[in-house]
Design an enzyme around this catalytic site. Structure first.
Site, PDB file in Angstrom:
ATOM      1  CG  HIS A 301      -1.973   1.037   1.197  1.00  0.00           C
ATOM      2  ND1 HIS A 301      -2.836   1.216   0.130  1.00  0.00           N
ATOM      3  CD2 HIS A 301      -2.302   1.996   2.097  1.00  0.00           C
ATOM      4  CE1 HIS A 301      -3.652   2.229   0.379  1.00  0.00           C
ATOM      5  NE2 HIS A 301      -3.341   2.723   1.564  1.00  0.00           N
ATOM      6  CD  GLU A 312       1.799  -1.919   3.127  1.00  0.00           C
ATOM      7  OE1 GLU A 312       1.418  -2.668   2.208  1.00  0.00           O
ATOM      8  OE2 GLU A 312       1.946  -0.682   2.969  1.00  0.00           O
ATOM      9  CE  LYS A 333      -1.422   3.766  -2.669  1.00  0.00           C
ATOM     10  NZ  LYS A 333      -1.287   2.291  -2.662  1.00  0.00           N
ATOM     11  CG  HIS A 338      -3.162   7.005  -2.090  1.00  0.00           C
ATOM     12  ND1 HIS A 338      -3.893   6.028  -2.733  1.00  0.00           N
ATOM     13  CD2 HIS A 338      -3.425   6.837  -0.757  1.00  0.00           C
ATOM     14  CE1 HIS A 338      -4.555   5.314  -1.839  1.00  0.00           C
ATOM     15  NE2 HIS A 338      -4.280   5.784  -0.641  1.00  0.00           N
ATOM     16  CG  PHE A 397      -9.006   7.503   5.459  1.00  0.00           C
ATOM     17  CD1 PHE A 397      -7.711   7.163   5.800  1.00  0.00           C
ATOM     18  CD2 PHE A 397      -9.258   8.810   5.076  1.00  0.00           C
ATOM     19  CE1 PHE A 397      -6.686   8.091   5.783  1.00  0.00           C
ATOM     20  CE2 PHE A 397      -8.241   9.762   5.047  1.00  0.00           C
ATOM     21  CZ  PHE A 397      -6.957   9.405   5.391  1.00  0.00           C
TER      22      PHE A 397
END
Length: 413
Positions: A301, A312, A333, A338, A397
């Protein structure tokens, strides 16, 4: 009867790195940074002035003027990517009822909402566009794809923030594996580089305020300070293996497992120990019958926020133990920014291509090591290496965690 197998037979993408899968993947392999000054609105004097915008996207290349007028930018991205995926897969539905669509968007037509809100406040609320609702709602990308493709099975839109793209791919995988469909178009799309979206993320201190594109999205780097807003779409054509083989389809990779969990902890912050993400990874491995030691690569991520990257890393160590030190763990990313609801879908495309080509894409602009993120993050330069199994992680989120397990296609065993 064993579980049905699911393969990827088509892919499409519109990203800050290119307007197709080949363009985007070539740039990702080369470590190209897609971040630059915001051009979609006047960001001068603002705390955040950088984003990862899609460059050179001309709706006239894909749609008639009337079609383009009645689609939000996020829907345009998604439909362009879906058309590429269908063409790549050489697929037209033989049984539309057995073909479905699951495409995520975290925010949907945010630019349309902002424009119509200003118009309504100025001219009166009864004067907003009659197309406002059907162009701005988040599910419309999925709906427009189904209309274009003629897919008449399930059509849905998971709205799970930054995990949405991976949830869409994972849900579609299970839908095919469990016998509800033969073919699914799935993925995610986002176009939320707008004054309100950027302002909202800025005020909650989620975005990098760096003015240097080379030091803005820097996952796992000790100096990371927030993510960079990106936009784009990724769409995958998933197909039941026998169905794909029967029509002679080319196969990019196999999807073998899916795990999804919730931190149930905080609106925006992940659990510091990464336990929610660890569950998603462990469940994906168990779902695919793969041991931790068989995994070679993780598309992380890796948002470039202090909490995410450390959490992570902790999650990966929890799941993989000593094998974590041998894993390649990169964050694309660093190049794309993102893309929120589109992130997991584009990263699924990159992960499939990493397996196909035996190439781990880099985490670019990495400079300052962080002891809390001490994995092999493939710094700055991609790596030619045989890859057979890989994970793609997304954490959103609301505590949403999603992970898919992919395998290199080596023919039917």
């Amino acid at each position: 009867m064993g579980k049905r197998r699911v393969v990827i037979t088509g892919m499409g993408a519109v990203t800050p790195l290119g307007l197709s899968v080949p363009e985007s993947w070539r740039a990702a392999r080369d470590g190209v940074c897609g971040i630059g000054p915001i051009t979609q609105f006047d960001a001068s004097g603002k705390k955040v002035t950088l984003a990862a915008e899609v460059k050179g996207f001309d709706p006239a290349r894909y749609f008639s003027p009337m079609e383009a007028k009645h689609m939000g930018r996020f829907t345009q991205f998604a439909l362009a990517a879906a058309r590429e995926a269908l063409a790549d897969g050489g697929f037209a539905p033989d049984n539309p009822d057995r073909c479905g669509v699951i495409v995520s968007s975290g925010i949907g037509g945010q630019a349309i909402t902002e424009a119509e809100c200003l118009k309504g406040a100025d001219r009166g609320w009864d004067r907003v566009s009659p197309f406002y609702i059907p162009t701005a709602i988040s599910n419309m990308a999925a709906g427009q794809i189904a209309i274009h493709a003629g897919f008449q099975g399930m059509c849905s839109c998971p709205v799970t923030a930054c995990a949405g793209g991976t949830n869409a791919v994972g849900d579609a995988f299970r839908y095919v594996r469990d016998g509800y469909a033969e073919v699914m178009l799935c993925g995610g799309t986002e176009a939320s580089i707008t004054p309100l979206s950027v302002g909202g993320f800025t005020s909650m201190k989620a975005l990098s305020q760096s003015a240097d594109p080379g030091r803005a999205s820097i996952p796992f780097d000790k100096e990371r300070s927030g993510f960079v807003m990106g936009e784009g779409a990724g769409i995958l054509l998933l197909e039941e293996l026998d169905h794909a083989l029967a029509r002679g389809a080319k196969i990019h990779a196999e999807i073998a497992g899916y795990g999804a969990s919730c931190d149930a902890y905080h609106m925006t912050a992940p659990r510091p120990d990464g336990s929610g993400g660890a569950k998603a990874m462990a469940w994906a491995l168990a779902d695919g019958g793969v041991s931790p030691g068989e995994v070679d690569y993780i598309n992380a991520h890796g948002t470039s926020t202090p909490l995410n990257d450390a959490g992570e890393t902790a999650a990966i160590k929890t799941v993989f133990g000593p094998h974590a030190a041998r894993l390649l763990v990169s964050s694309t990313k660093s190049m794309t920014g993102h893309m929120l609801g589109a992130a997991g879908a584009v990263e699924a495309v990159f992960t499939a291509l990493a397996l196909r080509d035996g190439f781990a894409p880099p985490t670019i602009n990495y400079r300052e090591p962080d002891g809390a993120c001490d994995l092999d993050v493939v710094p700055n330069t991609g790596r030619e290496v045989p890859l057979r199994c890989a994970l793609s992680n997304s954490l959103g989120f609301g505590g949403h965690n999603a992970c898919i397990l992919l395998k290199r296609w080596e023919g039917r065993p």
